[in-house]
Design a protein around this motif. Structure first.
Motif, PDB file in Angstrom:
ATOM      1  N   GLN A   1       0.823  -1.213   0.000  1.00 46.67           N
ATOM      2  CA  GLN A   1       0.000   0.000   0.000  1.00 46.67           C
ATOM      3  C   GLN A   1       0.863   1.272   0.000  1.00 46.67           C
ATOM      4  O   GLN A   1       1.959   1.286   0.564  1.00 46.67           O
ATOM      5  CB  GLN A   1      -0.925   0.009   1.220  1.00 46.67           C
ATOM      6  CG  GLN A   1      -0.175   0.093   2.519  1.00 46.67           C
ATOM      7  CD  GLN A   1      -1.005  -0.370   3.702  1.00 46.67           C
ATOM      8  OE1 GLN A   1      -1.851  -1.254   3.587  1.00 46.67           O
ATOM      9  NE2 GLN A   1      -0.760   0.206   4.846  1.00 46.67           N
ATOM     10  N   SER A   2       0.380   2.267  -0.702  1.00 54.08           N
ATOM     11  CA  SER A   2       0.956   3.608  -0.668  1.00 54.08           C
ATOM     12  C   SER A   2       2.343   3.735  -1.323  1.00 54.08           C
ATOM     13  O   SER A   2       3.053   4.716  -1.089  1.00 54.08           O
ATOM     14  CB  SER A   2       1.012   4.108   0.786  1.00 54.08           C
ATOM     15  OG  SER A   2       1.179   5.488   0.794  1.00 54.08           O
ATOM     16  N   VAL A   3       2.722   2.751  -2.138  1.00 51.22           N
ATOM     17  CA  VAL A   3       4.024   2.832  -2.800  1.00 51.22           C
ATOM     18  C   VAL A   3       3.978   3.707  -4.056  1.00 51.22           C
ATOM     19  O   VAL A   3       5.026   4.052  -4.617  1.00 51.22           O
ATOM     20  CB  VAL A   3       4.574   1.434  -3.165  1.00 51.22           C
ATOM     21  CG1 VAL A   3       4.897   0.644  -1.916  1.00 51.22           C
ATOM     22  CG2 VAL A   3       3.611   0.672  -4.073  1.00 51.22           C
TER      23      VAL A   3
ATOM     24  N   LYS B   1       1.353   3.094  -6.739  1.00 48.94           N
ATOM     25  CA  LYS B   1       0.808   2.371  -7.908  1.00 48.94           C
ATOM     26  C   LYS B   1      -0.159   3.256  -8.701  1.00 48.94           C
ATOM     27  O   LYS B   1      -0.044   3.389  -9.914  1.00 48.94           O
ATOM     28  CB  LYS B   1       0.087   1.088  -7.451  1.00 48.94           C
ATOM     29  CG  LYS B   1       1.017   0.100  -6.755  1.00 48.94           C
ATOM     30  CD  LYS B   1       0.295  -1.162  -6.300  1.00 48.94           C
ATOM     31  CE  LYS B   1      -0.755  -0.944  -5.226  1.00 48.94           C
ATOM     32  NZ  LYS B   1      -0.220  -0.428  -3.949  1.00 48.94           N
ATOM     33  N   SER B   2      -1.118   3.863  -7.985  1.00 47.34           N
ATOM     34  CA  SER B   2      -2.098   4.713  -8.685  1.00 47.34           C
ATOM     35  C   SER B   2      -1.424   5.936  -9.280  1.00 47.34           C
ATOM     36  O   SER B   2      -1.737   6.343 -10.409  1.00 47.34           O
ATOM     37  CB  SER B   2      -3.191   5.191  -7.713  1.00 47.34           C
ATOM     38  OG  SER B   2      -3.788   4.102  -7.077  1.00 47.34           O
TER      39      SER B   2
ATOM     40  N   PRO C   1      -6.660   5.399  -0.995  1.00 47.04           N
ATOM     41  CA  PRO C   1      -6.427   3.958  -1.170  1.00 47.04           C
ATOM     42  C   PRO C   1      -7.323   3.362  -2.269  1.00 47.04           C
ATOM     43  O   PRO C   1      -8.511   3.684  -2.348  1.00 47.04           O
ATOM     44  CB  PRO C   1      -6.767   3.362   0.195  1.00 47.04           C
ATOM     45  CG  PRO C   1      -6.628   4.494   1.149  1.00 47.04           C
ATOM     46  CD  PRO C   1      -6.995   5.736   0.390  1.00 47.04           C
ATOM     47  N   THR C   2      -6.711   2.510  -3.088  1.00 49.17           N
ATOM     48  CA  THR C   2      -7.418   1.927  -4.237  1.00 49.17           C
ATOM     49  C   THR C   2      -8.046   0.596  -3.855  1.00 49.17           C
ATOM     50  O   THR C   2      -7.439  -0.194  -3.131  1.00 49.17           O
ATOM     51  CB  THR C   2      -6.393   1.656  -5.367  1.00 49.17           C
ATOM     52  OG1 THR C   2      -5.703   2.860  -5.639  1.00 49.17           O
ATOM     53  CG2 THR C   2      -7.052   1.124  -6.628  1.00 49.17           C
TER      54      THR C   2
ATOM     55  N   ASP D   1      -4.925  -1.281 -11.814  1.00 54.95           N
ATOM     56  CA  ASP D   1      -4.319  -0.700 -10.605  1.00 54.95           C
ATOM     57  C   ASP D   1      -4.963  -1.415  -9.415  1.00 54.95           C
ATOM     58  O   ASP D   1      -6.150  -1.239  -9.141  1.00 54.95           O
ATOM     59  CB  ASP D   1      -4.614   0.805 -10.596  1.00 54.95           C
ATOM     60  CG  ASP D   1      -4.115   1.483  -9.342  1.00 54.95           C
ATOM     61  OD1 ASP D   1      -3.271   0.902  -8.635  1.00 54.95           O
ATOM     62  OD2 ASP D   1      -4.581   2.612  -9.079  1.00 54.95           O
TER      63      ASP D   1
ATOM     64  N   GLY E   1      -3.522  -2.339  -2.479  1.00 53.62           N
ATOM     65  CA  GLY E   1      -2.240  -2.651  -1.846  1.00 53.62           C
ATOM     66  C   GLY E   1      -2.244  -4.034  -1.195  1.00 53.62           C
ATOM     67  O   GLY E   1      -3.205  -4.422  -0.543  1.00 53.62           O
TER      68      GLY E   1
ATOM     69  N   LYS F   1       9.596   6.569  -5.870  1.00 51.90           N
ATOM     70  CA  LYS F   1       9.817   7.678  -4.921  1.00 51.90           C
ATOM     71  C   LYS F   1      11.294   8.084  -4.827  1.00 51.90           C
ATOM     72  O   LYS F   1      11.790   8.412  -3.746  1.00 51.90           O
ATOM     73  CB  LYS F   1       9.232   7.376  -3.528  1.00 51.90           C
ATOM     74  CG  LYS F   1       7.739   6.997  -3.565  1.00 51.90           C
ATOM     75  CD  LYS F   1       7.047   7.156  -2.230  1.00 51.90           C
ATOM     76  CE  LYS F   1       5.591   6.704  -2.297  1.00 51.90           C
ATOM     77  NZ  LYS F   1       4.829   6.915  -1.091  1.00 51.90           N
TER      78      LYS F   1
ATOM     79  N   LEU G   1      12.653  11.180  -3.049  1.00 48.35           N
ATOM     80  CA  LEU G   1      12.805  11.239  -1.581  1.00 48.35           C
ATOM     81  C   LEU G   1      14.120  10.568  -1.166  1.00 48.35           C
ATOM     82  O   LEU G   1      14.136   9.648  -0.343  1.00 48.35           O
ATOM     83  CB  LEU G   1      11.600  10.558  -0.908  1.00 48.35           C
ATOM     84  CG  LEU G   1      10.228  11.135  -1.268  1.00 48.35           C
ATOM     85  CD1 LEU G   1       9.108  10.318  -0.619  1.00 48.35           C
ATOM     86  CD2 LEU G   1      10.112  12.601  -0.835  1.00 48.35           C
TER      87      LEU G   1
ATOM     88  N   THR H   1      10.684   8.233  -9.945  1.00 44.76           N
ATOM     89  CA  THR H   1       9.703   8.925  -9.131  1.00 44.76           C
ATOM     90  C   THR H   1       8.482   9.087 -10.020  1.00 44.76           C
ATOM     91  O   THR H   1       8.626   9.270 -11.238  1.00 44.76           O
ATOM     92  CB  THR H   1      10.214  10.308  -8.675  1.00 44.76           C
ATOM     93  OG1 THR H   1       9.072  11.116  -8.337  1.00 44.76           O
ATOM     94  CG2 THR H   1      11.013  11.022  -9.739  1.00 44.76           C
ATOM     95  N   ALA H   2       7.309   9.023  -9.413  1.00 45.36           N
ATOM     96  CA  ALA H   2       6.080   9.197 -10.188  1.00 45.36           C
ATOM     97  C   ALA H   2       5.977  10.624 -10.728  1.00 45.36           C
ATOM     98  O   ALA H   2       5.071  10.937 -11.494  1.00 45.36           O
ATOM     99  CB  ALA H   2       4.871   8.847  -9.333  1.00 45.36           C
TER     100      ALA H   2
END
Ligand SMILES: Nc1nc2c(ncn2[C@@H]2O[C@H](COP(=O)(O)OP(=O)(O)OP(=O)(O)O)[C@@H](O)[C@H]2O)c(=O)[nH]1
Length: 182
Positions: free
Chosen positions: A14-16, A18-19, A36-37, A59, A62, A119, A122, A148-149
């Motif tokens: 989760q939260s990596v 993907k979306s 969250p998807t 998509d 997570g 990411k 960061l 990075t997205a």
């Protein structure tokens, strides 16, 4: 005319991102907020090596280390984009679990995969090194890309490489089409 529809599942902890990666690829912008998807599908036409492909991106929600591999993503999917965040070691473990569960589920030794370390903007929060990511991808015989997205060009490359991996697995490309981008 050959059917050039390809379905790609985007999976990971989760939260990596993907979306965010899917939206950057399809719509060309970076989304800052987190929602969250459950499951989302995106469509995009993409030209790869002079051929037009219609991509369907799934998509996914997570996954965590306890999730079993969702059966619906073991059939009818041509290739996988497996995503972790370079700022989250757990997400790196989860993506490795996911890969072995995927192979168990489909009963194959290889599958078209692009491993994505997301990411990279960061850097101060980095806990997974570039080398660790590369090592895992190499052990899978998969493509590895850190991004990075926020970078549209690299994100687009992720999905182009996924298409090339799919074509390679179907015997349409020579097998030495491997590279890493960081
Ligand atoms: N700084 C930075 N933030 C990112 C990046 N990619 C995604 N994010 C942020 O991370 C958060 C989670 O992104 P999502 O794309 O929703 O993550 P997800 O993997 O789809 O999450 P689930 O739906 O829970 O599985 C959002 O706030 C995004 O803006 C990136 O490359 N850099």
């Amino acid at each position: 005319m050959p059917d050039r529809s390809r379905k790609i599942a985007v999976m990971g902890y989760q939260s990596v991102g993907k979306s965010t990666l899917c939206i950057q690829f399809v719509e060309g912008h970076f989304v800052d907020n987190y929602d969250p998807t459950i499951e989302n599908t995106f469509h995009k036409n993409l030209r790869v090596r002079g051929e037009d492909y219609t991509l369907e991106l799934v998509d996914t929600a997570g996954q965590d280390e306890y999730s079993s591999f969702p059966a619906q993503y073991s059939m009818g999917i041509h290739g996988y984009v497996l995503v972790y965040s370079i700022t989250n070691d757990k997400s790196f473990q989860v993506v490795q679990n996911l890969y072995s569960k995927l192979l168990d589920m489909i009963g194959k030794v290889t599958v078209p995969v692009v491993l994505v370390g997301n990411k990279t903007d960061l850097q101060k929060e980095r806990v997974v090194s570039l080398e660790e990511g590369k090592r895992v991808a190499d052990s899978w015989g998969a493509i590895f890309i850190e991004t990075t997205a926020k970078r549209r060009d690299i994100v687009s490359d992720v999905f182009t490489k996924a298409v090339l991996e799919i074509e390679k697995s179907e015997g349409s490309l020579p097998a030495d089409n491997k590279c890493s981008i960081s």
